[in-house]
Design an enzyme around this catalytic site. Sequence first.
Site, PDB file in Angstrom:
ATOM      1  N   HIS A   1      -3.461  14.057   1.062  1.00  0.00           N
ATOM      2  CA  HIS A   1      -3.629  13.165   2.210  1.00  0.00           C
ATOM      3  C   HIS A   1      -2.405  13.200   3.119  1.00  0.00           C
ATOM      4  O   HIS A   1      -2.524  13.342   4.345  1.00  0.00           O
ATOM      5  CB  HIS A   1      -3.883  11.734   1.734  1.00  0.00           C
ATOM      6  CG  HIS A   1      -3.903  10.717   2.830  1.00  0.00           C
ATOM      7  ND1 HIS A   1      -4.860  10.703   3.812  1.00  0.00           N
ATOM      8  CD2 HIS A   1      -3.054   9.684   3.115  1.00  0.00           C
ATOM      9  CE1 HIS A   1      -4.620   9.699   4.655  1.00  0.00           C
ATOM     10  NE2 HIS A   1      -3.528   9.071   4.248  1.00  0.00           N
TER      11      HIS A   1
ATOM     12  N   GLN B   1      -2.623   1.917  15.262  1.00  0.00           N
ATOM     13  CA  GLN B   1      -1.576   2.364  14.346  1.00  0.00           C
ATOM     14  C   GLN B   1      -0.669   3.420  14.975  1.00  0.00           C
ATOM     15  O   GLN B   1       0.556   3.369  14.837  1.00  0.00           O
ATOM     16  CB  GLN B   1      -2.225   2.914  13.074  1.00  0.00           C
ATOM     17  CG  GLN B   1      -1.246   3.417  12.037  1.00  0.00           C
ATOM     18  CD  GLN B   1      -1.955   4.060  10.844  1.00  0.00           C
ATOM     19  OE1 GLN B   1      -3.174   4.022  10.737  1.00  0.00           O
ATOM     20  NE2 GLN B   1      -1.187   4.652   9.952  1.00  0.00           N
TER      21      GLN B   1
ATOM     22  N   THR C   1      -8.591  -5.680   4.454  1.00  0.00           N
ATOM     23  CA  THR C   1      -8.578  -4.731   3.350  1.00  0.00           C
ATOM     24  C   THR C   1      -9.600  -5.240   2.342  1.00  0.00           C
ATOM     25  O   THR C   1      -9.526  -6.403   1.923  1.00  0.00           O
ATOM     26  CB  THR C   1      -7.192  -4.643   2.682  1.00  0.00           C
ATOM     27  OG1 THR C   1      -6.225  -4.232   3.655  1.00  0.00           O
ATOM     28  CG2 THR C   1      -7.199  -3.651   1.530  1.00  0.00           C
TER      29      THR C   1
ATOM     30  N   LYS D   1      -3.484  -2.080  10.418  1.00  0.00           N
ATOM     31  CA  LYS D   1      -3.917  -2.177   9.015  1.00  0.00           C
ATOM     32  C   LYS D   1      -4.222  -3.616   8.588  1.00  0.00           C
ATOM     33  O   LYS D   1      -5.040  -3.827   7.691  1.00  0.00           O
ATOM     34  CB  LYS D   1      -2.795  -1.650   8.103  1.00  0.00           C
ATOM     35  CG  LYS D   1      -2.448  -0.177   8.309  1.00  0.00           C
ATOM     36  CD  LYS D   1      -3.389   0.710   7.540  1.00  0.00           C
ATOM     37  CE  LYS D   1      -2.856   2.133   7.455  1.00  0.00           C
ATOM     38  NZ  LYS D   1      -3.726   3.003   6.640  1.00  0.00           N
TER      39      LYS D   1
ATOM     40  N   GLU E   1      -9.309   4.085  -1.724  1.00  0.00           N
ATOM     41  CA  GLU E   1      -8.120   3.928  -2.543  1.00  0.00           C
ATOM     42  C   GLU E   1      -8.446   3.215  -3.855  1.00  0.00           C
ATOM     43  O   GLU E   1      -9.532   2.650  -4.038  1.00  0.00           O
ATOM     44  CB  GLU E   1      -7.053   3.119  -1.787  1.00  0.00           C
ATOM     45  CG  GLU E   1      -6.706   3.683  -0.412  1.00  0.00           C
ATOM     46  CD  GLU E   1      -5.491   3.016   0.214  1.00  0.00           C
ATOM     47  OE1 GLU E   1      -4.701   2.395  -0.551  1.00  0.00           O
ATOM     48  OE2 GLU E   1      -5.335   3.118   1.440  1.00  0.00           O
TER      49      GLU E   1
ATOM     50  N   GLU F   1     -10.088   4.095   4.343  1.00  0.00           N
ATOM     51  CA  GLU F   1      -9.234   4.799   3.391  1.00  0.00           C
ATOM     52  C   GLU F   1      -9.707   4.436   1.992  1.00  0.00           C
ATOM     53  O   GLU F   1      -9.635   3.261   1.583  1.00  0.00           O
ATOM     54  CB  GLU F   1      -7.750   4.440   3.584  1.00  0.00           C
ATOM     55  CG  GLU F   1      -7.187   4.997   4.878  1.00  0.00           C
ATOM     56  CD  GLU F   1      -5.672   4.880   4.980  1.00  0.00           C
ATOM     57  OE1 GLU F   1      -5.095   5.586   5.820  1.00  0.00           O
ATOM     58  OE2 GLU F   1      -5.085   4.070   4.223  1.00  0.00           O
TER      59      GLU F   1
ATOM     60  N   ASP G   1      -8.813   0.460   2.607  1.00  0.00           N
ATOM     61  CA  ASP G   1      -7.777   0.044   3.560  1.00  0.00           C
ATOM     62  C   ASP G   1      -8.245   0.412   4.961  1.00  0.00           C
ATOM     63  O   ASP G   1      -7.883   1.444   5.506  1.00  0.00           O
ATOM     64  CB  ASP G   1      -6.465   0.746   3.207  1.00  0.00           C
ATOM     65  CG  ASP G   1      -5.324   0.386   4.145  1.00  0.00           C
ATOM     66  OD1 ASP G   1      -5.327  -0.747   4.650  1.00  0.00           O
ATOM     67  OD2 ASP G   1      -4.444   1.236   4.357  1.00  0.00           O
TER      68      ASP G   1
ATOM     69  N   ASP H   1       0.847  -1.189   0.000  1.00  0.00           N
ATOM     70  CA  ASP H   1       0.000   0.000   0.000  1.00  0.00           C
ATOM     71  C   ASP H   1       0.886   1.243   0.000  1.00  0.00           C
ATOM     72  O   ASP H   1       1.753   1.393   0.866  1.00  0.00           O
ATOM     73  CB  ASP H   1      -0.911  -0.002   1.226  1.00  0.00           C
ATOM     74  CG  ASP H   1      -2.042   1.018   1.102  1.00  0.00           C
ATOM     75  OD1 ASP H   1      -2.260   1.542  -0.007  1.00  0.00           O
ATOM     76  OD2 ASP H   1      -2.705   1.280   2.115  1.00  0.00           O
TER      77      ASP H   1
ATOM     78  N   GLU I   1      -9.203  12.507   8.237  1.00  0.00           N
ATOM     79  CA  GLU I   1      -9.146  13.850   7.657  1.00  0.00           C
ATOM     80  C   GLU I   1     -10.501  14.538   7.687  1.00  0.00           C
ATOM     81  O   GLU I   1     -10.592  15.736   7.980  1.00  0.00           O
ATOM     82  CB  GLU I   1      -8.663  13.763   6.213  1.00  0.00           C
ATOM     83  CG  GLU I   1      -7.288  13.155   6.035  1.00  0.00           C
ATOM     84  CD  GLU I   1      -7.049  12.768   4.604  1.00  0.00           C
ATOM     85  OE1 GLU I   1      -6.595  13.630   3.821  1.00  0.00           O
ATOM     86  OE2 GLU I   1      -7.341  11.607   4.244  1.00  0.00           O
TER      87      GLU I   1
ATOM     88  N   ARG J   1      -6.822   3.594  13.824  1.00  0.00           N
ATOM     89  CA  ARG J   1      -5.890   4.705  14.015  1.00  0.00           C
ATOM     90  C   ARG J   1      -5.219   4.691  15.390  1.00  0.00           C
ATOM     91  O   ARG J   1      -4.062   5.104  15.520  1.00  0.00           O
ATOM     92  CB  ARG J   1      -6.622   6.039  13.814  1.00  0.00           C
ATOM     93  CG  ARG J   1      -7.230   6.225  12.434  1.00  0.00           C
ATOM     94  CD  ARG J   1      -6.185   6.211  11.350  1.00  0.00           C
ATOM     95  NE  ARG J   1      -6.769   6.523  10.045  1.00  0.00           N
ATOM     96  CZ  ARG J   1      -6.117   6.425   8.902  1.00  0.00           C
ATOM     97  NH1 ARG J   1      -4.863   6.009   8.889  1.00  0.00           N
ATOM     98  NH2 ARG J   1      -6.714   6.725   7.768  1.00  0.00           N
TER      99      ARG J   1
END
Length: 410
Positions: A132, A239, A256, A252, A200, A198, A232, A125, A357, A236
Amino acid sequence: MTTWLDVPTEHPFGVHHLPYGVFSIGEGSPRVGVRVGDQVLDAGAVAAIGRDAGQVGEGPDLASVWQTPSLNAFLALGRPAWTTAREWLTEILTDEVHRAGVEPHLHSLDEVTLHLPIEVADYVDFYASEDHASNVGQIFRPDSPALPPNWKHLPIGYHGRSGTIVVSGTDVVRPTGQRKAPADAAPSFGPSIRLDIEAELGYVVGGATTLGSRVSVEEAEDHLFGVVLLNDWSARDIQAWEYVPLGPFLGKSFATSISAWVTPLDALREARVPVPGQTDPPVLPYLAGEATGFDIHLEVELNGTVVSRPEYSRMYWAPAQMLAHLTVNGASLRSGDLFASGTISGPARDTRGSLLELTWNGTEPLTLADGSSRGFLEDGDTVTITAWAPGPDGTRVGLGEVAGTIQPAR
């Protein structure tokens, strides 16, 4: 492009698209299918008819590779075979002479079960959106430059866990692990309380290479078969505690999600756009060359409320550059490899591709249509990501969807 099928010209899955997937009916074995309109063509069954009738010519035995439970055998054939297959599929779906033989092997989407389209070999990834990366830097490193010093010199990525990639519609169990907020005296253990998404784009790779060899930017398209939508999922809090100094791991690797249909790169010719100018600083020679991005428009829904519309065209690094960088140290490719773009985000709030975000790390919660608010995901939440790209003659190429619902931790 006209077809004998009852499929409107403007259908996002018309004959200008022809994405590949893997399907089964009832207790039948999974095999390769091609979506056209709201039907699935049993590609292997039709190819067997063409082979036995001598219509496929001296090329690869498509019937055999399409009667397997993944796209991997087809991916291993390489670009010339991919091109031949697409041309043949287009012919049999547009020339009335093939109708009698093809029509019995078309199945309604309602009849089929869709499976993971590839047996994922390796998964990487990337982190290719400047917007971002800048947003994340501002959130987590407010007193430092938003971008790390290496960001514009190389496509940053992490090596993920291929065994936890799942097809759209698969539930996602809330992960459990260690977490420690800055104010906490010690880490604690339990379910993630900052579960995120996420949005993607994933790239499906074919054509193996030998260990110690490299794939250049110019050679990359010989290995880039097609794209999938990808989510993904990210814990948080897990992580943030684990990622120094080696990067993402358990935050993560729990799941996925990818879409069930793989859109061939050949279906995205009209969607190609230049990547932003990479002149300050200039890239090193191995990353230079003819590299393009895509004009792909995404939409992210949370429990039916559209919360974001990211634009892929703003991505800084091109897929050819990502693949060149992935192999520059001699790392080999395997058919079925998958690499992702990283979160697709833009400068405006409604173009950000993650809740991190969109809610600025939970400090600015979203309000959904039902009146509820979200900083991060709650159990029972469903996230659906869709996308489209411009096709030939004003048509659209639909990239399907990738969806998942959060289940409580176990």
